[in-house]
Enzyme design. Structure first.
Site, PDB file in Angstrom:
ATOM      1  N   ARG A  59      25.129  53.621  29.415  1.00  0.00           N
ATOM      2  CA  ARG A  59      24.552  54.154  30.648  1.00  0.00           C
ATOM      3  C   ARG A  59      24.278  54.315  31.716  1.00  0.00           C
ATOM      4  O   ARG A  59      23.974  55.373  32.309  1.00  0.00           O
ATOM      5  CB  ARG A  59      22.724  53.125  30.398  1.00  0.00           C
ATOM      6  CG  ARG A  59      21.312  53.873  30.823  1.00  0.00           C
ATOM      7  CD  ARG A  59      20.669  53.134  31.062  1.00  0.00           C
ATOM      8  NE  ARG A  59      19.027  53.743  30.978  1.00  0.00           N
ATOM      9  CZ  ARG A  59      18.022  53.153  32.400  1.00  0.00           C
ATOM     10  NH1 ARG A  59      19.017  52.748  33.898  1.00  0.00           N
ATOM     11  NH2 ARG A  59      17.163  54.282  32.908  1.00  0.00           N
ATOM     12  N   ILE A  85      15.312  59.093  34.261  1.00  0.00           N
ATOM     13  CA  ILE A  85      15.802  59.221  33.388  1.00  0.00           C
ATOM     14  C   ILE A  85      15.296  58.015  32.464  1.00  0.00           C
ATOM     15  O   ILE A  85      14.979  56.926  33.739  1.00  0.00           O
ATOM     16  CB  ILE A  85      17.845  58.607  32.957  1.00  0.00           C
ATOM     17  CG1 ILE A  85      17.849  57.551  32.126  1.00  0.00           C
ATOM     18  CG2 ILE A  85      17.272  57.290  34.158  1.00  0.00           C
ATOM     19  CD1 ILE A  85      19.528  57.336  31.435  1.00  0.00           C
ATOM     20  N   SER A  86      14.581  57.526  31.924  1.00  0.00           N
ATOM     21  CA  SER A  86      13.173  56.282  31.092  1.00  0.00           C
ATOM     22  C   SER A  86      14.303  55.475  30.871  1.00  0.00           C
ATOM     23  O   SER A  86      15.290  54.561  30.275  1.00  0.00           O
ATOM     24  CB  SER A  86      12.731  56.915  29.429  1.00  0.00           C
ATOM     25  OG  SER A  86      12.473  58.321  29.614  1.00  0.00           O
ATOM     26  N   LYS A  87      13.861  54.005  31.450  1.00  0.00           N
ATOM     27  CA  LYS A  87      13.609  52.111  31.344  1.00  0.00           C
ATOM     28  C   LYS A  87      14.135  52.290  29.795  1.00  0.00           C
ATOM     29  O   LYS A  87      13.683  52.878  28.617  1.00  0.00           O
ATOM     30  CB  LYS A  87      12.762  52.075  31.636  1.00  0.00           C
ATOM     31  CG  LYS A  87      11.959  51.956  32.595  1.00  0.00           C
ATOM     32  CD  LYS A  87      11.105  50.623  33.360  1.00  0.00           C
ATOM     33  CE  LYS A  87       9.621  51.311  32.457  1.00  0.00           C
ATOM     34  NZ  LYS A  87       8.571  50.315  32.798  1.00  0.00           N
ATOM     35  N   PRO A  88      15.688  51.649  30.501  1.00  0.00           N
ATOM     36  CA  PRO A  88      15.974  51.002  28.603  1.00  0.00           C
ATOM     37  C   PRO A  88      15.088  50.520  27.589  1.00  0.00           C
ATOM     38  O   PRO A  88      14.944  50.613  25.734  1.00  0.00           O
ATOM     39  CB  PRO A  88      17.034  50.439  29.023  1.00  0.00           C
ATOM     40  CG  PRO A  88      16.869  50.079  30.802  1.00  0.00           C
ATOM     41  CD  PRO A  88      15.880  50.872  30.697  1.00  0.00           C
TER      42      PRO A  88
END
Length: 242
Positions: A59, A85-88
């Protein structure tokens, strides 16, 4: 040999140099990703293929150098042009929902359409889970950034398009799965039309009061079933290109 990324909408941009692996905090090590995967499992993600894919993709290569120290924290991060970028955990949750729609079938998902490429991270994870990934981005700056980020990975099953995600990408249809990284007041009819019978769509859906929740849409021979799930927060779904 097949090109790592195809671009149906135009010419391929000049080859980008691979980002240097950041030093410090062991961001280049498998151990850091393994810890992130352990946290995802503790948060309730159980699909082994999703966990393996999250552990495979680095990431930190998809965020700006000033933010690499936060790359494996469970937080969204800015990627430019007002996008994130979205949270994992959110990425893993949505991918797990897609995979649950594939239950009863063997192996990977078939052809998947991603609405909102962003920096390319989710497309890279999807590449581990699907036979083919078609990803469309409406912002030229992010489309180019995603190409630069993904090129060194040489993923022959990922195809990036610059265009209006609300229209979808009919040339690649029908899709076994569709996933959106932006939420609107409704699910565009084009997405439903391009979803295969037996396919599943996962996206944020915005209510009249402005809040968002994840929605799962299953398309069967008898019709379309919609299931509303937990609250989420995504950027708004917009039409056109910029």
């Amino acid at each position: 040999m097949a090109a790592p990324l195809s671009r149906p909408s135009g010419a391929v941009s000049p080859k980008a140099a691979q980002k240097p692996v950041p030093s410090g905090l062991g961001l280049d090590s498998h151990a850091v990703r393994a810890r992130m995967v352990q946290k995802l499992a503790a948060q309730g993600v159980t699909d082994p293929q999703v966990l393996a894919a999250m552990g495979q993709v680095e990431r930190h290569r998809f965020v700006d150098s000033a933010l690499v120290n936060q790359a494996y924290e469970d937080t969204s991060l800015p990627i430019g042009l007002g996008q994130t970028i979205s949270k994992p955990n959110v990425v893993a949750r949505m991918l797990e929902l897609l995979m649950r729609g594939n239950e009863g079938r063997q192996g990977k998902l078939g052809r998947v359409l991603e609405i909102g490429t962003g920096c390319g991270y989710q497309a890279a994870v999807l590449a581990q889970l699907a036979q083919e990934v078609y990803s469309i981005e409406r912002l030229r700056g992010l489309h180019d950034k995603a190409r630069d980020n993904l090129r060194p990975m040489r993923l022959p099953n990922v195809h990036l398009m610059f265009g209006d995600g609300m229209i979808g990408y009919a040339k690649g249809a029908p899709y076994a799965a569709i996933i959106s990284a932006a939420g609107g007041d409704n699910i565009p009819a084009n997405w439903i039309d391009q979803l295969a019978i037996g396919g599943r769509l996962v996206a944020p859906l915005q209510s009249a009061n402005g809040t968002q929740a994840l929605v799962v849409v299953d398309k069967t021979a008898q019709g379309v079933k919609q299931t509303l799930l937990e609250a989420v927060h995504f950027v708004p779904l917009k039409s056109g290109t910029s």
